[in-house]
Scaffold this active site. Sequence first.
Site, PDB file in Angstrom:
ATOM      1  CG  HIS A  17      -2.097  -0.981   1.002  1.00  0.00           C
ATOM      2  ND1 HIS A  17      -2.046  -2.269   1.471  1.00  0.00           N
ATOM      3  CD2 HIS A  17      -3.279  -0.871   0.347  1.00  0.00           C
ATOM      4  CE1 HIS A  17      -3.153  -2.906   1.127  1.00  0.00           C
ATOM      5  NE2 HIS A  17      -3.922  -2.095   0.448  1.00  0.00           N
ATOM      6  NE  ARG A  45     -11.279  -1.886   1.649  1.00  0.00           N
ATOM      7  CZ  ARG A  45     -10.692  -1.203   0.657  1.00  0.00           C
ATOM      8  NH1 ARG A  45     -10.088  -1.844  -0.341  1.00  0.00           N
ATOM      9  NH2 ARG A  45     -10.697   0.106   0.645  1.00  0.00           N
ATOM     10  CG  ASN A  48     -10.569   0.580  -4.363  1.00  0.00           C
ATOM     11  OD1 ASN A  48     -10.720   1.743  -3.970  1.00  0.00           O
ATOM     12  ND2 ASN A  48      -9.570   0.224  -5.151  1.00  0.00           N
TER      13      ASN A  48
HETATM   14  C1  HEM Z   1      -9.271  -3.921   4.896  1.00  0.00           C
HETATM   15  C2  HEM Z   1      -8.379  -4.141   4.006  1.00  0.00           C
HETATM   16  C3  HEM Z   1      -7.855  -3.161   3.012  1.00  0.00           C
HETATM   17  C4  HEM Z   1      -7.996  -1.791   2.931  1.00  0.00           C
HETATM   18  C5  HEM Z   1      -8.749  -0.869   3.873  1.00  0.00           C
HETATM   19  C6  HEM Z   1      -7.282  -1.368   1.743  1.00  0.00           C
HETATM   20  C7  HEM Z   1      -7.206  -0.067   1.299  1.00  0.00           C
HETATM   21  C8  HEM Z   1      -6.714   0.321   0.074  1.00  0.00           C
HETATM   22  C9  HEM Z   1      -6.895   1.624  -0.532  1.00  0.00           C
HETATM   23  C10 HEM Z   1      -7.663   2.788   0.094  1.00  0.00           C
HETATM   24  C11 HEM Z   1      -6.280   1.626  -1.734  1.00  0.00           C
HETATM   25  C12 HEM Z   1      -6.269   2.758  -2.758  1.00  0.00           C
HETATM   26  C13 HEM Z   1      -7.361   2.449  -3.751  1.00  0.00           C
HETATM   27  C14 HEM Z   1      -7.719   3.495  -4.804  1.00  0.00           C
HETATM   28  O1  HEM Z   1      -7.749   4.695  -4.541  1.00  0.00           O
HETATM   29  O2  HEM Z   1      -8.066   3.094  -5.929  1.00  0.00           O
HETATM   30  C15 HEM Z   1      -5.685   0.321  -1.892  1.00  0.00           C
HETATM   31  C16 HEM Z   1      -4.939  -0.083  -2.965  1.00  0.00           C
HETATM   32  C17 HEM Z   1      -4.379  -1.318  -3.077  1.00  0.00           C
HETATM   33  N1  HEM Z   1      -4.586  -2.398  -2.246  1.00  0.00           N
HETATM   34 FE1  HEM Z   1      -5.613  -2.434  -0.543  1.00  0.00          FE
HETATM   35  N2  HEM Z   1      -6.721  -2.456   1.142  1.00  0.00           N
HETATM   36  C18 HEM Z   1      -7.048  -3.560   1.883  1.00  0.00           C
HETATM   37  C19 HEM Z   1      -6.683  -4.863   1.638  1.00  0.00           C
HETATM   38  C20 HEM Z   1      -5.786  -5.234   0.688  1.00  0.00           C
HETATM   39  C21 HEM Z   1      -5.205  -6.542   0.574  1.00  0.00           C
HETATM   40  C22 HEM Z   1      -5.471  -7.715   1.500  1.00  0.00           C
HETATM   41  C23 HEM Z   1      -4.388  -6.512  -0.490  1.00  0.00           C
HETATM   42  C24 HEM Z   1      -3.602  -7.704  -0.923  1.00  0.00           C
HETATM   43  C25 HEM Z   1      -2.471  -7.745  -1.435  1.00  0.00           C
HETATM   44  C26 HEM Z   1      -4.455  -5.169  -1.067  1.00  0.00           C
HETATM   45  C27 HEM Z   1      -3.774  -4.730  -2.185  1.00  0.00           C
HETATM   46  C28 HEM Z   1      -3.851  -3.464  -2.717  1.00  0.00           C
HETATM   47  C29 HEM Z   1      -3.125  -3.047  -3.897  1.00  0.00           C
HETATM   48  C30 HEM Z   1      -2.181  -3.913  -4.729  1.00  0.00           C
HETATM   49  C31 HEM Z   1      -3.443  -1.711  -4.131  1.00  0.00           C
HETATM   50  C32 HEM Z   1      -2.871  -0.811  -5.237  1.00  0.00           C
HETATM   51  C33 HEM Z   1      -1.566  -0.231  -4.734  1.00  0.00           C
HETATM   52  C34 HEM Z   1      -0.733   0.446  -5.825  1.00  0.00           C
HETATM   53  O3  HEM Z   1      -1.137   1.501  -6.342  1.00  0.00           O
HETATM   54  O4  HEM Z   1       0.330  -0.096  -6.162  1.00  0.00           O
HETATM   55  N3  HEM Z   1      -5.315  -4.423  -0.320  1.00  0.00           N
HETATM   56  N4  HEM Z   1      -5.986  -0.467  -0.788  1.00  0.00           N
END
Ligand code: HEM
Length: 342
Positions: free
Chosen positions: A195, A225, A227
């Site tokens: 993240h 959740r 997104n």
């Molecule tokens: C409660 C759990 C989680 C929350 C609150 C969370 C929150 C977020 C948020 C706010 C973003 C930005 C999204 C956007 O504006 O489009 C994001 C991106 C991302 N999340 Fe999570 N996430 C969670 C779980 C996970 C998990 C388990 C993974 C597993 C690997 C993950 C992988 C990613 C990835 C790869 C991105 C894009 C990052 C980049 O730009 O390289 N997330 N997440």
Amino acid sequence: MTPPPILSPAAPTTAPDLVAGFPFPFPNPTYRYTTNVEPARGVVTTPAGQWGAAVVDVDSAYAEELAERAAILERDPSRHAVLPHMDVACWDAMLCLMRELALARPDAFALEPLEGPRAAYRWRNDLLGIDHAFVLGDASTLPEPPLRWITAQVQEDVVLLDERDGVLYGDAGVVTFAADWSFGFDVGMSFLEIHGPVPRIHSEGVITRAHEFIKRLQPNETYRRTNWTLTVHRRLDVSTETYPDWGPDRPMVLGVDDETFGRLVHLRTEVQHLVRLPESGAVMFLIRSYLLPFDELARVEEWRERAAAVIAELPEDMADYKGIATYRDRAAAWLRAQAPTP
Ligand code: HEM
């Protein structure tokens, strides 16, 4: 004779079930990052229909999306990676996904334990014509490695997280439909590192709270959740790897006429599920991407109005991170212009 056009300009571009089942991602008139998790399986009714009953969702795009996944994996094997210690987690994930498919669509999928001393099962997927017996943990009884095989049968992308010394690591997965990130680059990284590029969430504590929440998940507990972002064209694979193919669409879309804009720009919702797998203790993260073109979205008045408000108000740093800064003003104006005349 000239063949008829595949779609007349006025015809809907999306199958009715994809509109009815679209998970509209804006419960509020403004959008900010939060640790927005809730128990899975709760049905959400919308002005167009409903979504949310199933953890693994099968819709009319099943065959098309699976064919696309297969073609992407063929071209770019880095979309599938499994670190050596994740073998048990992959079997665990496969069994869990089979059970979820059978729960969601008992008419089309069945998992049946077989008699005998070994952990043998029979798996039927009538949509793909699969009827196969296998022994859990014995790779020689499957046509492909377990995670690869089962992700050829679900529309979801899958990441498996291993927990070591209180830290979650994304150590395995099959991700073909990433929205502006690279699974091949991220594999092996910690949850906090993955993240890293996201603005706001670190200083606001969103991601540390999410990390603690996920670590508390008990075996078989399932949360979800949503997104969202915008995507030009009905393009599921907008990964870093294919940026040269889709990156130029963002400025390009500013130059098209209004009718084309409404057809090309899509609201993209990701429904993400988190499941603690019972045997390995790994956390399975499912990402299901839904795309709805603006011209379909605008037919649902509540969605049109809400999406216009959220997109117009979104702070610049978030719009920039989502890659929509160049065209979000036009997107909001386009939606506003579709308001029904009194
Ligand atoms: C409660 C759990 C989680 C929350 C609150 C969370 C929150 C977020 C948020 C706010 C973003 C930005 C999204 C956007 O504006 O489009 C994001 C991106 C991302 N999340 Fe999570 N996430 C969670 C779980 C996970 C998990 C388990 C993974 C597993 C690997 C993950 C992988 C990613 C990835 C790869 C991105 C894009 C990052 C980049 O730009 O390289 N997330 N997440």
